[in-house]
Design a protein around this motif. Structure first.
Motif, mmCIF file in Angstrom:
data_model
loop_
_atom_site.group_PDB
_atom_site.id
_atom_site.type_symbol
_atom_site.label_atom_id
_atom_site.label_comp_id
_atom_site.label_asym_id
_atom_site.label_seq_id
_atom_site.Cartn_x
_atom_site.Cartn_y
_atom_site.Cartn_z
ATOM 1 N N SER A 149 0.859 -1.199 0.000
ATOM 2 C CA SER A 149 0.000 0.000 0.000
ATOM 3 C C SER A 149 0.894 1.247 0.000
ATOM 4 O O SER A 149 2.087 1.152 0.272
ATOM 5 N N ARG A 151 1.200 3.372 2.185
ATOM 6 C CA ARG A 151 1.798 3.561 3.521
ATOM 7 C C ARG A 151 2.820 2.486 3.851
ATOM 8 O O ARG A 151 3.298 2.367 4.985
ATOM 9 N N THR A 153 2.229 -0.837 3.844
ATOM 10 C CA THR A 153 1.675 -2.108 4.335
ATOM 11 C C THR A 153 1.867 -3.180 3.264
ATOM 12 O O THR A 153 1.507 -2.971 2.103
#
Ligand SMILES: Cc1cc2nc3c(=O)[nH]c(=O)nc-3n(C[C@H](O)[C@H](O)[C@H](O)COP(=O)(O)OP(=O)(O)OC[C@H]3O[C@@H](n4cnc5c(N)ncnc54)[C@H](O)[C@@H]3O)c2cc1C
Length: 410
Positions: A149, A151, A153
């Motif tokens: 992701s 971010r 992840t």
């Protein structure tokens, strides 16, 4: 919320036209499918927006007609070739033996129609903003992929089949070791959009002066989408010469556009550069992996076939994949996919050969070469067989699989 490990039948990487339709057709057949798209929206201003008549028919059969109509589109009624201010060859699409016209619709609308319909299936999941980073492999077989992701992840997705629908630079293809033969074309393209005058014909136009040309496409809702060819790697040079020189060369090529270009092309931000190449891949499948759409074969923009070819890959492969998943367990064997890949390679190869001929024709710059091009086009214009010839390329394949009732949208 997804945990950091996920299991599914099929992971589709990339929600372009190929990936979004593939996920939809598999979901309709009861296959568990995860569709991962690296961008967080579908806004894409310069992409193939033309859907060829054959694909329009298929999308209608699949039940997408009302969703596409609710958004709106432009129907294209023909194509013409212009030189020195005159049309020297034209074709009326309404004379082709097919019960549809090509349409122009923005990609976000088409992809949105596919994903909205898919959202009704509990066995479909869409992950926006997640990008493919690497394959999970076990010997010769692909067992899934890692996604990440924005971010950071990370998600491990285990799947019996990973489908690379991640476009012309396909990171999945690169990770898979399947190699593409990249052939740069002699010229690149710069795209821009202008408001469409009210009396502009609803046809695609090619405007040529020696080895320079414009492709002018009526675009939804009331625009012209225009591609201008530049010598290979010539965009840097064009930028050095400045936007004023760029505007002048467009107006010189097609004086009808002068006022619009002067008013609406004010900075390079009003344009978009497209490097033109073909990518041909001899092997599209490994155990547990399949390439489709631009990832498997990138065409040039001539005759706007990229979206069409991507959608057709999906229509051909979806039933084969659903059946092969039922026939066994573990990674989907490459030999279950190879006969269909062979069929599609032949079709895409035929389109690319035709595009290369046209590209060579458009690149003529000598007085003799352009005179011969003009003569050939005038003769073609008088020949009623022109419809038969172009129908073979534009409206192929004529034996598209007939969709079974369970393929209809609910
Ligand atoms: C500027 C431009 C103009 C074009 N003009 C025309 C035209 O006039 N006519 C025509 O027919 N075709 C045109 N094309 C080509 C046409 O857009 C493509 O042939 C068509 O979109 C191919 O569909 P696809 O689904 O295979 O790939 P794409 O539409 O490229 O979709 C691939 C998707 O994968 C996603 N993706 C990429 N990497 C990752 C990753 N690591 N993880 C997750 N997702 C990823 C991308 O964000 C994208 O959404 C144009 C293309 C461009 C770039």
């Amino acid at each position: 919320m997804m945990s950091d490990k996920f299991e599914t039948d099929v992971l589709v990487v990339g929600s372009g036209p190929a990936g979004a339709l593939m996920a939809n057709l598999l979901a309709r057949r009861g296959v568990n499918v995860l569709l991962a798209e690296k961008t967080s929206d579908f806004e894409r201003n310069f992409r193939g927006e033309t859907i060829a008549a054959r694909s329009v028919l298929t999308l209608r059969e699949l039940g997408f007609g009302p969703r596409l109509a609710a958004h709106g589109f432009v129907e294209l009624e023909g194509i013409s070739f212009w030189e020195t201010g005159k049309s020297i060859m034209s074709m009326d699409y309404r004379k082709f033996p097919i019960d549809a016209l090509p349409i122009d619709i923005p990609q976000p609308a088409m992809i949105g129609a596919f994903n909205d319909e898919s959202a009704g299936y509990a066995n479909f999941k869409l992950l926006m903003g997640y990008q493919f980073t690497s394959l999970i492999e076990d010997g010769e077989a692909v067992r899934g992929a890692m996604l990440e992701s924005p971010r950071g992840t990370k998600i491990e997705v285990r799947a019996r089949l990973v489908i690379a629908a991640d476009g012309r630079f396909s990171p999945v293809r690169k990770a898979s070791g399947l190699t593409a033969k990249i052939t740069p074309m002699e010229r690149d393209f710069v795209w821009f959009k202008l408001p469409r005058p009210n009396d502009w014909a609803r046809e695609s136009q090619l405007v040529v002066k020696r080895d320079r040309h414009l492709v002018i496409l009526p675009t939804f809702p009331d625009l012209l989408r225009i591609g201008y060819n530049l010598p290979k790697k010539g965009f840097g040079n064009a930028r050095k010469l400045g936007i004023g020189a760029f505007r002048d060369s467009i107006c010189d090529l097609d004086p009808r556009l002068t006022d619009l270009v002067q008013e609406h092309i004010t900075t390079w931000n009003d344009t978009s550069f497209l490097e033109i190449f073909t990518a041909e891949v001899d092997q599209w499948a490994r155990h547990g992996l399949l390439l489709i759409g631009d990832a498997s074969h990138t065409a040039t923009p001539i005759l706007g076939q990229g979206v069409n070819l991507a959608l057709q890959d999906t229509i051909y492969f979806a039933p084969v994949i659903a059946q092969a998943l039922k026939n066994g367990t573990g990674p989907l064997p490459a030999n279950a996919l190879e006969p269909t890949a062979q069929l599609r390679r032949e079709h895409k190869g035929m389109v690319t050969r035709f595009q290369r001929l046209q590209e060579a024709n458009l690149a003529q710059h000598s007085a003799l070469g352009t005179m011969m091009r003009r003569t050939k086009l005038r003769l073609l214009n008088l020949n009623p067989g022109k419809y038969w010839m172009l129908d073979k390329v534009l409206n192929a394949p004529h034996n598209m699989p007939v969709e079974a009732p369970h393929d209809k949208a609910a």
